[in-house]
Structure formats: structure tokens, C-alpha cells
Design an enzyme around this catalytic site. Structure first.
Site, PDB file in Angstrom:
ATOM      1  CB  SER A 166       8.272  -2.410  -9.971  1.00 57.28           C
ATOM      2  OG  SER A 166       8.253  -4.021 -10.762  1.00 57.28           O
ATOM      3  CE1 TYR A 189       3.198  -1.787 -11.198  1.00 57.93           C
ATOM      4  CE2 TYR A 189       4.796  -3.303 -11.904  1.00 57.93           C
ATOM      5  CZ  TYR A 189       4.054  -2.629 -11.135  1.00 57.93           C
ATOM      6  OH  TYR A 189       4.921  -2.784  -9.540  1.00 57.93           O
TER       7      TYR A 189
HETATM    8  N1  LIG Z   1       4.207  -7.633  -4.685  1.00 56.54           N
HETATM    9  C1  LIG Z   1       5.250  -7.402  -5.492  1.00 56.54           C
HETATM   10  O1  LIG Z   1       5.837  -8.465  -6.091  1.00 56.54           O
HETATM   11  C2  LIG Z   1       5.697  -6.238  -6.141  1.00 56.54           C
HETATM   12  C3  LIG Z   1       6.815  -6.276  -7.061  1.00 56.54           C
HETATM   13  C4  LIG Z   1       7.208  -4.854  -7.672  1.00 56.54           C
HETATM   14  C5  LIG Z   1       6.571  -3.853  -7.266  1.00 56.54           C
HETATM   15  N2  LIG Z   1       5.657  -3.837  -6.321  1.00 56.54           N
HETATM   16  C6  LIG Z   1       4.978  -2.532  -5.809  1.00 56.54           C
HETATM   17  O2  LIG Z   1       4.856  -2.311  -4.372  1.00 56.54           O
HETATM   18  C7  LIG Z   1       3.666  -1.694  -4.030  1.00 56.54           C
HETATM   19  C8  LIG Z   1       2.772  -2.533  -3.099  1.00 56.54           C
HETATM   20  O3  LIG Z   1       2.393  -3.752  -3.859  1.00 56.54           O
HETATM   21  P1  LIG Z   1       1.432  -4.678  -3.092  1.00 56.54           P
HETATM   22  O4  LIG Z   1       1.759  -6.032  -3.796  1.00 56.54           O
HETATM   23  O5  LIG Z   1       1.434  -4.653  -1.864  1.00 56.54           O
HETATM   24  O6  LIG Z   1       0.025  -4.418  -3.981  1.00 56.54           O
HETATM   25  P2  LIG Z   1      -1.104  -4.447  -3.271  1.00 56.54           P
HETATM   26  O7  LIG Z   1      -2.291  -4.187  -4.527  1.00 56.54           O
HETATM   27  O8  LIG Z   1      -1.629  -5.464  -2.564  1.00 56.54           O
HETATM   28  O9  LIG Z   1      -1.216  -3.000  -2.496  1.00 56.54           O
HETATM   29  C9  LIG Z   1      -1.311  -1.654  -2.907  1.00 56.54           C
HETATM   30  C10 LIG Z   1      -2.544  -0.865  -1.963  1.00 56.54           C
HETATM   31  O10 LIG Z   1      -2.873   0.486  -2.627  1.00 56.54           O
HETATM   32  C11 LIG Z   1      -4.240   0.604  -2.727  1.00 56.54           C
HETATM   33  N3  LIG Z   1      -4.261   1.522  -3.704  1.00 56.54           N
HETATM   34  C12 LIG Z   1      -4.319   1.403  -4.997  1.00 56.54           C
HETATM   35  N4  LIG Z   1      -4.691   2.542  -5.816  1.00 56.54           N
HETATM   36  C13 LIG Z   1      -4.984   3.411  -4.627  1.00 56.54           C
HETATM   37  C14 LIG Z   1      -5.151   5.031  -4.793  1.00 56.54           C
HETATM   38  N5  LIG Z   1      -5.485   5.582  -5.839  1.00 56.54           N
HETATM   39  N6  LIG Z   1      -5.369   5.480  -3.517  1.00 56.54           N
HETATM   40  C15 LIG Z   1      -4.925   4.887  -2.365  1.00 56.54           C
HETATM   41  N7  LIG Z   1      -4.813   3.495  -2.141  1.00 56.54           N
HETATM   42  C16 LIG Z   1      -4.514   2.888  -3.500  1.00 56.54           C
HETATM   43  C17 LIG Z   1      -4.738  -0.733  -2.857  1.00 56.54           C
HETATM   44  O11 LIG Z   1      -6.118  -0.838  -2.466  1.00 56.54           O
HETATM   45  C18 LIG Z   1      -3.981  -1.632  -2.239  1.00 56.54           C
HETATM   46  O12 LIG Z   1      -4.383  -1.985  -0.785  1.00 56.54           O
HETATM   47  C19 LIG Z   1       3.114  -1.226  -5.434  1.00 56.54           C
HETATM   48  O13 LIG Z   1       3.445   0.160  -5.633  1.00 56.54           O
HETATM   49  C20 LIG Z   1       3.546  -2.251  -6.343  1.00 56.54           C
HETATM   50  O14 LIG Z   1       3.562  -1.750  -7.685  1.00 56.54           O
HETATM   51  C21 LIG Z   1       5.110  -5.048  -5.686  1.00 56.54           C
END
Ligand SMILES: NC(=O)c1ccc[n+]([C@@H]2O[C@H](COP(=O)([O-])OP(=O)(O)OC[C@H]3O[C@@H](n4cnc5c(N)ncnc54)[C@H](O)[C@@H]3O)[C@@H](O)[C@H]2O)c1
Length: 320
Positions: A128, A153
Site C-alpha cells: 500500500s 495497517y
Molecule cells: N483499494 C485501495 O485503494 C487499496 C489501496 C492500497 C492497498 N490496498 C490493498 O489491496 C488489497 C485489496 O483491497 P480492496 O480494496 O479490494 O479491499 P476489499 O476489502 O474489498 O478486499 C479484500 C477481500 O479480502 C477478504 N478477506 C479479508 N480478510 C480475509 C481473510 N482472513 N481470509 C480470506 N479473505 C479475506 C475480504 O472479505 C475482501 O473481500 C488489500 O490487501 C488492500 O490492503 C487497497
């Protein structure tokens, strides 16, 4: 080629799964459908993917090591895309242990399964932009010091990068971390600023604007992020371990973002100006030169193009 996506029912996971299926990959997904935000949205994304013949999935937690081992043994993926995580900067201040569990313990499970797989898959994992903490040097480059996270985080994401490095070094596994910069688009997460703004605006409530709107964010449209992920997953020439920013290389003023969204929704916004929130950073701005040189990444979508696409989806999905 077979891709294993963790967190497939999440915002980025869903878009990634769709694109890899379109490109002819076989995709296997797991997700624990946790209730951090509205589970209906996750179920709706999963239902759309379930219609695809080359897609299969199961409900599984990445902290369930035995279950994960079973999936790895049965599926033997060529590439693992680890997106499952507990996201959110502010939530980590009130719920620290879920970050320890999923982002640290769960990530270690993924590393261990890759390490013990018959043929070690390439691991591409979500880091991130928050690892940059209060970095003042703009744009943020991968070579900048990232030793001062300002949220748990961010600390867990930085820890993932270090853990992956260790596994690459010790076991010769390929691990590539992607530092995502504020991703947005259709099927968006309801806890993110644009969704919160859209929700408040469409219900006539004032939107909460932190640091009096004096914040800058590198907003990246989800299609551009997916294009970058595809390039990294399919690249044959990357080193054993590397970290890349994946952003838009445009740092936008929060107030501009609010005005574009309000225009797209056709609403005059009411704003409640509030101080900076703990754990938040003033600005994010990605240098994308490294990813561009490595795989030809070139984001195309400005916020003036992308925000109306999000707003259209938002109105349709919520039947407004
Ligand atoms: N969206 C953003 O702007 C952003 C920015 C930086 C980093 N990220 C990273 O990208 C990745 C995806 O983010 P996103 O926005 O799609 O988030 P999101 O919450 O929509 O997707 C994450 C998914 O992982 C699942 N999950 C959570 N804990 C879990 C576990 N223990 N076992 C199995 N599944 C699990 C959740 O149910 C969810 O569906 C994450 O790692 C997040 O930290 C996202």
C-alpha cells in the site's frame, strides 16, 4: 495458466478475476466474506464471477493454514495474487488484532504454502501507498525510506514486504509487492472516501471533509490498477523480489475530487470541515517510473473520466 486469487470477492480481487478470465486464465478464488463492510456487495461480486466457466471459488480464511494447504495441493497455481487483507487505515486504530491476524499471520500462511508447493508459484501481493507514512518528498519513489509508518495497517503492509523479501532470499521464491495508491471505480468499497461522499450527498447529509479539504491523493482508476497487475503477473523478466508503486502519477486536491463527484451525481454538496484524522497522511503521489520501465505500465484515466464512471455505477447499484 492458473491464477489463485485471495480476496477475490473484494473490490480489486473481483476486477482482477474478471480481467484474467477474459484473458484466458483459469482462476481460483478464496475469500472469507468478512463483515468489515456490507457483505451483500461481496456476495454480488462473487455471484457475477460464479457464472464464468473457468472460475471456481471457495469460502476460506487465509488464516486457515490446513484449508489453504489443501487448495494449494489440489490446484497447483502458477501465480498467486494475494489481495486478502484487513484494509483501512482508521479501522486499524480501533481494531488492531484483526490486522495482526489477517495481514501478518495470514500472509505468513500464504508464504509457507508457496514455499512448500510442488512447483513454487510466483507470488504477487498487495502492499500500500500508506507505507510511505508522512513522506514529504514528492513523488513517492520505491527507493524512499519507509521506516516510519503512521498506522498499524501501514506497518503490516511494510512487514509483508519484509517477510516476502526473506522468503525470496531464503527459498528462491519470486515475490513481487505492489503499493496501490487509492484505487476507485465501479463495485467500490463502501468505507472509502468517494463512497462515503456519495452516500452522504445522495442522502442529503453533509460530507465530512478532513483537514478542511487540504489533502492530496493519487486516485487510481481500477482499470489502470488491473492493467498494472496483469502486466506484473504475466511478465517473465522481473527479478526474484521487487516492490513497485502502482498509482496514477497525479496528486489530486480533495476539494476537486468532491466537486467532480457532486457534478457527476448532480448534487450540490454540503460540507462539514473537520481536523486531520489520526493515522491519515497529508498527501500521496506515486512515481510510476519503475513499473513503467519494468513492464510498460501507463495509467490512462483522469479523475474527470473515472469519477463519473464510479458515480454511474453507484446510482445504478443503489437504485437511486
Ligand atoms: N483499494 C485501495 O485503494 C487499496 C489501496 C492500497 C492497498 N490496498 C490493498 O489491496 C488489497 C485489496 O483491497 P480492496 O480494496 O479490494 O479491499 P476489499 O476489502 O474489498 O478486499 C479484500 C477481500 O479480502 C477478504 N478477506 C479479508 N480478510 C480475509 C481473510 N482472513 N481470509 C480470506 N479473505 C479475506 C475480504 O472479505 C475482501 O473481500 C488489500 O490487501 C488492500 O490492503 C487497497
Amino acid at each position: 495458466m492458473k491464477l489463485f486469487i485471495t480476496g477475490f470477492a473484494g473490490f480489486i480481487g473481483f476486477h482482477a478475476a474478471r480481467e484474467f478470465l477474459r484473458r484466458g486464465w483459469e482462476v481460483v478464488g478464496i475469500d472469507n466474506f468478512c463483515d468489515y463492510y456490507d457483505v451483500r456487495l461481496k456476495r454480488d461480486r462473487a455471484a457475477m464471477l460464479a457464472k464464468e466457466p473457468s472460475f471456481s471459488s471457495c469460502e476460506l480464511d487465509i488464516c486457515d493454514l490446513e484449508g489453504l494447504r489443501r487448495v494449494f495441493a489440489e490446484e497447483s497455481p502458477d501465480v498467486v495474487l494475494n489481495l486478502a487483507a484487513q484494509p483501512g487505515v482508521r479501522y486499524s486504530i480501533v481494531h488492531p488484532f484483526v490486522y495482526q491476524k489477517t495481514n501478518l499471520e495470514g500472509f505468513l500462511d500464504i508464504l509457507e504454502c508457496c514455499r512448500h508447493a510442488k512447483k513454487a508459484p510466483k507470488l504477487v501481493f498487495a502492499s500500500s501507498s500508506s507505507v510511505y507514512g508522512g513522506n514529504k518528498k514528492m513523488p513517492f519513489e520505491e527507493s524512499d525510506q519507509v521506516d516510519a509508518p503512521v498506522s498499524l495497517y501501514a506497518a503490516t503492509k511494510k512487514a509483508n514486504e519484509l517477510m516476502a523479501h526473506t522468503y525470496s532470499h531464503l527459498y528462491g521464491m519470486q515475490t513481487i509487492g505492489l503499493r496501490f495508491f487509492t484505487v476507485y471505480g465501479p463495485w467500490y468499497r463502501p468505507d472509502m472516501a468517494l463512497s462515503l461522499f456519495a452516500d452522504a450527498m445522495t442522502h442529503g447529509r453533509p460530507i465530512k471533509v478532513f483537514n478542511n479539504g487540504d489533502m492530496l491523493r493519487d486516485f487510481t482508476f481500477v482499470d489502470d490498477i488491473i492493467d498494472g497487475i496483469v502486466r506484473v503477473v504475466e511478465a517473465q523478466n522481473l527479478p526474484l523480489y521487487d516492490i513497485f508503486n502502482i498509482g496514477n502519477h497525479r496528486s489530486e486536491k480533495l476539494l476537486d475530487v468532491i466537486n467532480i463527484l457532486a457534478d457527476a451525481l448532480g448534487i450540490e454538496p454540503k460540507m462539514e470541515m473537520l481536523p486531520m484524522q489520526p493515522g491519515d497522511v497529508y498527501a500521496t503521489y506515486a512515481s510510476i517510473e519503475k513499473l513503467s520501465k519494468a513492464v510498460g505500465y501507463e495509467p490512462k484515466t483522469t479523475i474527470r473520466e473515472g469519477i463519473p464512471v464510479f458515480a454511474k455505477w453507484y446510482k445504478e447499484y443503489h437504485k437511486l
